[in-house]
Write a protein that holds these residues in place. Structure first.
Motif, mmCIF file in Angstrom:
data_model
loop_
_atom_site.group_PDB
_atom_site.id
_atom_site.type_symbol
_atom_site.label_atom_id
_atom_site.label_comp_id
_atom_site.label_asym_id
_atom_site.label_seq_id
_atom_site.Cartn_x
_atom_site.Cartn_y
_atom_site.Cartn_z
ATOM 1 N N ALA A 1 3.930 5.234 1.598
ATOM 2 C CA ALA A 1 4.246 5.011 0.916
ATOM 3 C C ALA A 1 5.483 5.349 0.314
ATOM 4 O O ALA A 1 6.531 4.651 0.364
ATOM 5 C CB ALA A 1 3.367 5.156 -0.819
ATOM 6 N N VAL A 2 6.133 6.693 1.109
ATOM 7 C CA VAL A 2 7.271 6.700 1.173
ATOM 8 C C VAL A 2 8.671 6.545 1.630
ATOM 9 O O VAL A 2 9.616 6.348 1.483
ATOM 10 C CB VAL A 2 7.163 8.633 1.521
ATOM 11 C CG1 VAL A 2 8.700 9.153 1.768
ATOM 12 C CG2 VAL A 2 6.412 9.348 0.273
ATOM 13 N N LEU A 3 7.985 5.215 3.090
ATOM 14 C CA LEU A 3 8.612 5.316 3.978
ATOM 15 C C LEU A 3 9.265 4.210 3.253
ATOM 16 O O LEU A 3 10.707 3.488 3.124
ATOM 17 C CB LEU A 3 8.158 4.868 5.535
ATOM 18 C CG LEU A 3 8.920 3.684 6.136
ATOM 19 C CD1 LEU A 3 10.013 4.813 6.427
ATOM 20 C CD2 LEU A 3 8.308 3.464 7.442
ATOM 21 N N SER A 4 8.465 3.231 2.193
ATOM 22 C CA SER A 4 9.108 2.185 1.749
ATOM 23 C C SER A 4 9.070 2.032 0.583
ATOM 24 O O SER A 4 9.823 0.981 0.091
ATOM 25 C CB SER A 4 7.938 0.827 1.311
ATOM 26 O OG SER A 4 6.955 0.918 1.195
ATOM 27 N N GLY A 5 9.214 3.565 -0.481
ATOM 28 C CA GLY A 5 9.617 3.687 -1.297
ATOM 29 C C GLY A 5 9.375 2.328 -2.551
ATOM 30 O O GLY A 5 9.520 2.441 -3.765
ATOM 31 N N ARG A 6 7.617 2.834 -2.327
ATOM 32 C CA ARG A 6 6.817 2.024 -2.788
ATOM 33 C C ARG A 6 5.346 3.194 -3.440
ATOM 34 O O ARG A 6 5.343 3.996 -3.213
ATOM 35 C CB ARG A 6 5.706 1.055 -2.325
ATOM 36 C CG ARG A 6 6.869 -0.168 -1.800
ATOM 37 C CD ARG A 6 8.093 -0.564 -2.617
ATOM 38 N NE ARG A 6 6.746 -1.366 -3.733
ATOM 39 C CZ ARG A 6 8.169 -2.366 -4.662
ATOM 40 N NH1 ARG A 6 9.074 -1.914 -5.413
ATOM 41 N NH2 ARG A 6 6.764 -3.170 -5.370
ATOM 42 N N THR A 7 4.881 2.690 -4.563
ATOM 43 C CA THR A 7 3.461 3.179 -4.941
ATOM 44 C C THR A 7 2.611 3.234 -3.716
ATOM 45 O O THR A 7 2.526 2.218 -3.499
ATOM 46 C CB THR A 7 3.354 2.974 -5.905
ATOM 47 O OG1 THR A 7 3.024 1.363 -6.606
ATOM 48 C CG2 THR A 7 4.441 2.945 -7.101
ATOM 49 N N LEU A 8 1.773 4.157 -4.245
ATOM 50 C CA LEU A 8 0.769 3.587 -3.143
ATOM 51 C C LEU A 8 -0.318 2.649 -3.443
ATOM 52 O O LEU A 8 -1.242 2.674 -2.909
ATOM 53 C CB LEU A 8 -0.520 5.555 -3.596
ATOM 54 C CG LEU A 8 -1.528 5.525 -2.320
ATOM 55 C CD1 LEU A 8 -1.184 5.831 -0.607
ATOM 56 C CD2 LEU A 8 -2.208 6.607 -2.298
ATOM 57 N N ALA A 9 0.165 2.341 -5.147
ATOM 58 C CA ALA A 9 -1.212 1.117 -5.520
ATOM 59 C C ALA A 9 -0.345 -0.496 -5.171
ATOM 60 O O ALA A 9 -1.450 -1.166 -4.324
ATOM 61 C CB ALA A 9 -0.932 1.506 -6.681
ATOM 62 N N ASP A 10 0.713 0.110 -4.177
ATOM 63 C CA ASP A 10 1.145 -1.177 -4.068
ATOM 64 C C ASP A 10 1.006 -1.205 -2.192
ATOM 65 O O ASP A 10 0.995 -2.962 -2.126
ATOM 66 C CB ASP A 10 3.208 -1.206 -4.487
ATOM 67 C CG ASP A 10 3.016 -1.897 -5.676
ATOM 68 O OD1 ASP A 10 2.714 -2.506 -6.202
ATOM 69 O OD2 ASP A 10 4.306 -1.682 -6.217
ATOM 70 N N SER A 11 1.647 0.064 -2.297
ATOM 71 C CA SER A 11 1.987 0.076 -0.118
ATOM 72 C C SER A 11 0.328 0.090 0.504
ATOM 73 O O SER A 11 0.380 -0.702 2.086
ATOM 74 C CB SER A 11 2.339 1.018 0.580
ATOM 75 O OG SER A 11 2.256 2.033 -0.336
#
Length: 410
Positions: A360-370
């Motif tokens: 999630a942090v690597l992609s800059g997304r929320t956990l729900a998305d990643s």
């Protein structure tokens, strides 16, 4: 005759396109996503854009492209979540997707508009403060997770970084934080010029197919803490209540009141932002780390938080539950420790999922998305649904929900 560009789900696209052509209009473009639509508006130059009121098709970038080209936009909403999404972007021409073409024709003609009004919400939105002791227990992770799950449920949400010691929401979501949104809101609040339009101007938008939300980024340098005075923070929170359904405040750990060590009672307070956020919140999510050091820190600081808060609605979340740090049967170990030494019952236990959180942090997304199937995401979603969002009255359940219930019990 009008030149029309369309961005709709396939079934709805076919119906609207056929109706438009049958009534003498020219469908000049069809798009499968908001990104594609935004790139086509300028070159194609339609008169009207008809778009589904969903994050996949409707974003602030699409609105900006239409504004730049002077193109009118009509949003078709299939449910309340769609109407909320359109309203959160400031779109008032929002119609029911099941509307017959003559009704859409009236809107295109600019007369006799019978639009569905924006979904009304409570005049006073709810404020949730996410607090935790020193030591990075995962406040920001939980705050982002709560915002994402509330948005996925169709609520309008603002996530504000109120941490004056180490703001981290912007980098966690891959956003620029050169102009801190929450500090800007506080400055406007100090001048009594903070309005909904200003909030939407200074906030950034996190877009997701599950549901987007607004983000007020935090201060990049801790030395800027005097900008977040208690009075300004309280005024900003009050404005947010009338802006969105839920405002999530990611606070710093320290709740010390430093009046006694200050020679000037009117001087800025280092921890005023966190103290004000906790006092103004309708509910508090208290986050601790499930390891011996984290539990010790949480139990000591939890007492100060309870004394500072003005609400009894406190949900305790123990983050990073794992046997490697707490021993065999970690869930029972943590639950018993909190009950014995803090009188805390029924805490929310969030499993440790390093791979999911790293992604999630690597992609800059929320956990729900990643990582939608992450056990950590599942625990956060369950907490939001069971403890933070009131259960709707049975008579307001949708027909689809009733059908599912009947099928499950039949």
């Amino acid at each position: 005759m009008a030149r029309i560009a369309i961005a709709l789900p396939v079934a709805l696209e076919d119906r609207v396109s056929d109706d438009a052509v049958r009534h003498g209009h020219d469908v000049v473009a069809r798009s499968a996503s908001a990104l594609e639509l935004a790139s086509l508006v300028g070159p194609v130059a339609p008169d009207i854009v008809i778009v589904a009121s969903e994050p996949r098709y409707l974003t602030d970038r699409v609105l900006a492209s239409c504004d730049d080209a002077g193109v009118r936009l009509i949003a078709l909403a299939t449910d309340d979540a769609g109407r909320r999404h359109a309203a959160s972007l400031g779109i008032f021409e929002s119609m029911d997707a099941a509307s017959p073409w003559p009704d859409i024709e009236k809107v295109i003609a600019g007369a006799g508009r019978e639009l569905i009004p924006a979904l009304r919400r409570a005049a006073r939105g709810s404020v949730i403060a996410v607090w935790g002791p020193a030591g990075s227990p995962g406040r920001t992770t939980i705050a982002i997770g709560i915002a994402a799950e509330l948005a996925a449920m169709g609520h309008s949400v603002a996530l504000a970084d109120v941490d004056t010691h180490g703001a981290s929401i912007a980098p966690a979501l891959g956003m620029l934080d050169e102009a801190p949104g929450f500090a800007a809101a506080c400055r406007l609040a100090g001048n009594d010029t903070l309005t909904q339009l200003e909030l939407e101007r200074i906030a950034q938008r996190y877009e997701s197919t599950l549901g987007g939300f607004w983000v007020l980024t935090g201060i990049g340098r801790p030395s800027r803490w005097p900008e977040l005075s208690g009075e300004r923070v309280a005024t900003t929170i009050a404005r947010c209540r009338s802006w969105v359904d839920y405002t999530i405040l990611d606070t710093s750990s320290s709740l010390e009141n430093d009046e006694e060590i200050s020679s000037d009672l009117f001087a800025p307070r280092r921890n005023a932002a966190a103290v004000t956020a906790v006092r103004e919140a309708d509910s508090i999510v208290a986050v601790g780390s499930a390891d011996p050091v984290g539990l010790s820190r949480f139990l000591r600081a939890h007492v100060d938080m309870i004394e500072t808060a003005s609400t009894n609605d406190v949900t305790v979340v123990m983050n990073r539950i794992r046997a490697s740090a707490i021993g065999m049967n970690p869930h029972a170990q943590v639950t018993q420790t909190l009950s014995r030494f803090g009188g805390i019952e029924s805490p929310v236990l969030v499993p440790h999922d390093q791979a999911g959180l790293d992604g999630a942090v690597l992609s800059g997304r929320t956990l729900a998305d990643s990582a939608p199937r992450s056990p950590a995401r599942t625990a956060i979603r369950s907490m939001v649904m069971s403890r933070l969002v009131p259960e709707p009255p049975p008579e307001r359940r949708s027909l689809r929900s009733r059908f599912r219930l009947a099928r499950a019990t039949g």
